[in-house]
Scaffold this motif. Structure first.
Motif, PDB file in Angstrom:
ATOM      1  N   THR A 165       0.809  -1.205   0.046  1.00 49.69           N
ATOM      2  CA  THR A 165      -0.068   0.170  -0.044  1.00 49.69           C
ATOM      3  C   THR A 165       0.782   1.500   0.121  1.00 49.69           C
ATOM      4  O   THR A 165       0.592   2.307  -0.460  1.00 49.69           O
ATOM      5  CB  THR A 165      -0.946  -0.216   1.030  1.00 49.69           C
ATOM      6  OG1 THR A 165      -1.805  -1.078   1.263  1.00 49.69           O
ATOM      7  CG2 THR A 165      -1.981   1.262   1.255  1.00 49.69           C
ATOM      8  N   GLY A 166       2.161   1.072   0.583  1.00 52.08           N
ATOM      9  CA  GLY A 166       3.013   2.202   0.548  1.00 52.08           C
ATOM     10  C   GLY A 166       3.583   2.753   1.873  1.00 52.08           C
ATOM     11  O   GLY A 166       4.371   3.582   1.894  1.00 52.08           O
ATOM     12  N   TYR A 167       3.076   2.085   2.760  1.00 53.31           N
ATOM     13  CA  TYR A 167       3.635   2.062   4.136  1.00 53.31           C
ATOM     14  C   TYR A 167       5.371   1.743   4.211  1.00 53.31           C
ATOM     15  O   TYR A 167       5.717   0.880   3.276  1.00 53.31           O
ATOM     16  CB  TYR A 167       3.119   1.263   5.309  1.00 53.31           C
ATOM     17  CG  TYR A 167       1.693   1.573   5.585  1.00 53.31           C
ATOM     18  CD1 TYR A 167       1.525   2.817   6.501  1.00 53.31           C
ATOM     19  CD2 TYR A 167       0.492   1.020   5.242  1.00 53.31           C
ATOM     20  CE1 TYR A 167       0.167   2.922   7.037  1.00 53.31           C
ATOM     21  CE2 TYR A 167      -0.644   1.342   5.438  1.00 53.31           C
ATOM     22  CZ  TYR A 167      -0.893   2.471   6.542  1.00 53.31           C
ATOM     23  OH  TYR A 167      -2.186   2.898   6.902  1.00 53.31           O
ATOM     24  N   GLU A 168       6.007   2.471   4.948  1.00 57.49           N
ATOM     25  CA  GLU A 168       7.551   2.361   5.119  1.00 57.49           C
ATOM     26  C   GLU A 168       8.070   1.546   6.162  1.00 57.49           C
ATOM     27  O   GLU A 168       9.046   1.428   6.422  1.00 57.49           O
ATOM     28  CB  GLU A 168       7.962   3.836   5.265  1.00 57.49           C
ATOM     29  CG  GLU A 168       7.801   4.389   3.889  1.00 57.49           C
ATOM     30  CD  GLU A 168       7.962   6.055   4.082  1.00 57.49           C
ATOM     31  OE1 GLU A 168       9.009   6.509   3.669  1.00 57.49           O
ATOM     32  OE2 GLU A 168       6.831   6.562   4.732  1.00 57.49           O
ATOM     33  N   GLY A 169       7.158   0.729   6.911  1.00 54.64           N
ATOM     34  CA  GLY A 169       7.339  -0.069   7.860  1.00 54.64           C
ATOM     35  C   GLY A 169       6.108  -0.421   8.534  1.00 54.64           C
ATOM     36  O   GLY A 169       4.969  -0.257   8.443  1.00 54.64           O
ATOM     37  N   ILE A 170       6.367  -1.554   9.441  1.00 54.91           N
ATOM     38  CA  ILE A 170       5.606  -2.478  10.116  1.00 54.91           C
ATOM     39  C   ILE A 170       5.556  -1.970  11.715  1.00 54.91           C
ATOM     40  O   ILE A 170       6.826  -2.251  12.193  1.00 54.91           O
ATOM     41  CB  ILE A 170       5.438  -3.921   9.925  1.00 54.91           C
ATOM     42  CG1 ILE A 170       5.309  -4.037   8.500  1.00 54.91           C
ATOM     43  CG2 ILE A 170       4.493  -4.709  10.755  1.00 54.91           C
ATOM     44  CD1 ILE A 170       4.053  -3.729   7.984  1.00 54.91           C
TER      45      ILE A 170
END
Length: 346
Positions: A165-170
């Motif tokens: 989706t485009g998130y840069e981390g968890i």
């Protein structure tokens, strides 16, 4: 009659013994608590070292409204105005919760892409991480079961989904997570492989560390809720992630001084076992509640920041990969933000 007379002194002695025991027992039980509180107050004394301020690696937990459609462009603009000039580098935006089987319906974060793009436009350099969590079935019949390989595999797929989706981390928050949980460590290993392959961050919300050796075992035996992690387990988790954020609130401390001393101790304990390659973040209570475990008059941002600075000063004052994490945006007051800026950013 003689037998009856002989029993009178015996009954009197028994009553006196019962009365003395009733007085002494609470004192015996209370004494260790009073000693511990006194030790924490002493731990809150002294002056933090010069330079123990932000390293520009701080984080902010954000509520679900940012990705479900309730927030608009004007809200992002206001958020950007709030964050400019602070040390905040990461946003943990609530994008779950995960289902108990580890899956994540896309319908729970329909505006995620919009929010990520809006943040990047307003605040270049700020990373947006997906804050994912669930209740674990460690203390009740319902919840996620990490012992199931299929559940762990589903969590990894959910991580892949949000990274797509485009998130840069968890940012993972699973509770209550008991110390020594090998299935959790296995899950972190799998998630780390996924995030590293995408040059993304893996961060976790961590339980507090035993204030006394094996305290989680004793407390768990009495209450059924171990609450704390051993320092060794904390280190095992820290070595598997890019960031570890200690939930250093909900501490049951009755006074600002004992809370601040407790945070100073937690900071030192965490620093001792967190590798230099991992960002260690200490949580600040940007929320206000009064209940068992959390007293609003005691768990304040000024006390937390002072405790963080004292622990940092005493243990590793020059550590670069260190910061604070603010929980949570929608409950924060102007006083909380002012304390963060004046006491930590200065």
């Amino acid at each position: 009659m003689a037998g009856t007379e002989d029993t009178v002194p015996e009954k009197g002695r028994r009553r006196r013994w019962v009365r003395r025991t009733a007085i002494a027992l609470p004192l015996v039980l209370l004494l260790p608590i009073l000693v511990a509180l006194a030790a924490l107050r002493v731990n809150y004394t002294g002056d933090p070292a010069d330079g123990t301020h932000t390293r520009n690696r701080d984080a902010l937990w954000l509520g679900h409204a940012w990705v479900d459609g309730r927030k608009k462009d004007a809200d992002v603009t206001a958020l950007a105005r709030r964050l400019r000039g602070t040390g905040i580098r990461d946003l943990y935006v609530h994008s779950g919760p995960l289902e108990h089987d580890g899956t994540l319906p896309k319908s729970v974060h329909p505006k995620a892409r919009w929010f990520i793009d809006a943040v990047h436009e307003e605040l270049p350099g700020i990373r947006v991480q997906a804050f994912l969590g669930d209740v674990l079935a460690t203390e009740g019949p319902d919840g996620m079961r990490l012992e199931k390989p299929g559940t762990r595999a589903a969590v990894v797929r959910s991580a892949r989904q949000v990274l797509d989706t485009g998130y840069e981390g968890i940012h993972l928050d699973l509770e209550p997570l008991h110390s020594g949980d090998r299935n959790y460590l296995t899950l972190l290993d799998a998630l780390r492989r996924e995030t590293r392959s995408r040059d993304a961050q893996l961060s976790v919300a961590a339980h507090q560390i035993d204030p006394l050796p094996a305290f989680h075992t004793v407390w768990g035996g009495v209450t059924g809720h171990p609450k704390w992690w051993s320092q060794a387990f904390f280190g095992q988790v820290a070595r598997r992630v890019d960031q570890i954020a200690v939930m250093s609130y909900d501490t049951m401390q009755p006074l600002e001084s004992t809370y601040g001393g407790y945070v100073a101790q937690q900071t030192s304990l965490a620093l001792e076992v967190t590798p230099p390659s991992t960002d260690l973040l200490m949580g600040l209570p940007f929320f206000h509640e009064n209940r068992f475990g959390h007293w609003n008059h005691a768990e304040t941002v000024p006390a937390a920041v002072r405790g963080v600075r004292l622990g940092l000063s005493r243990t590793d004052a020059d550590r670069a990969r260190f910061g604070v994490a603010l929980y949570i945006d929608f409950a924060a007051t102007e006083a909380d933000w002012r304390s963060y800026r004046e006491d930590w950013i200065a």
